[in-house]
Design a protein around this motif. Structure first.
Motif: not given
Length: 123
Positions: A95-119
């Motif tokens: 993810m390039e850049g930072y456009n605020g917390d809501e956008f960050f969490w949304f994109l990060l969640g999609r990225l983690l889910d797309a690669h099946d990254i577990a806690a």
């Protein structure tokens, strides 16, 4: 995860250690004077480790001008901040850049889910 890493994880867990199921990190590429890096710090750096996302991909910070040799980037990061999801030293996505917390969490969640990254797994 390769067989050697699984063996180490199994041994450590039998001793009560806490190790991640997946060896994923979120690498934050930053540089001094980056306004958007400072804004991310002010808004999210304190809470990130306490979130589900932070447990799924702990944060590792690196300088744009001194990139680590243990990570294979798909391309050289140019913008800061750039957040790179890395597993076993290989870039999975970014993810390039930072456009605020809501956008960050949304994109990060999609990225983690797309690669099946577990806690991380705890015992």
């Amino acid at each position: 995860m390769n067989w050697a890493l699984r063996a180490v994880a199994a041994c450590a867990m039998s001793l009560g250690a806490v190790l991640p199921l997946n060896a994923a990190d979120l690498v934050m590429v930053e540089q001094a004077g980056c306004h958007w890096c400072e804004r991310w710090d002010a808004e999210l750096s304190a809470i990130y480790p306490q979130t589900d996302e932070g447990r799924r991909a702990p944060l590792r910070r690196v300088d744009l001008r001194d990139l680590p040799e243990d990570i294979t980037f798909t391309s050289q990061p140019v913008f800061t901040p750039t957040f790179v999801l890395v597993e076993d030293g290989q870039e999975l996505g970014r993810m390039e850049g930072y456009n605020g917390d809501e956008f960050f969490w949304f994109l990060l969640g999609r990225l983690l889910d797309a690669h099946d990254i577990a806690a991380a797994v705890t015992q």
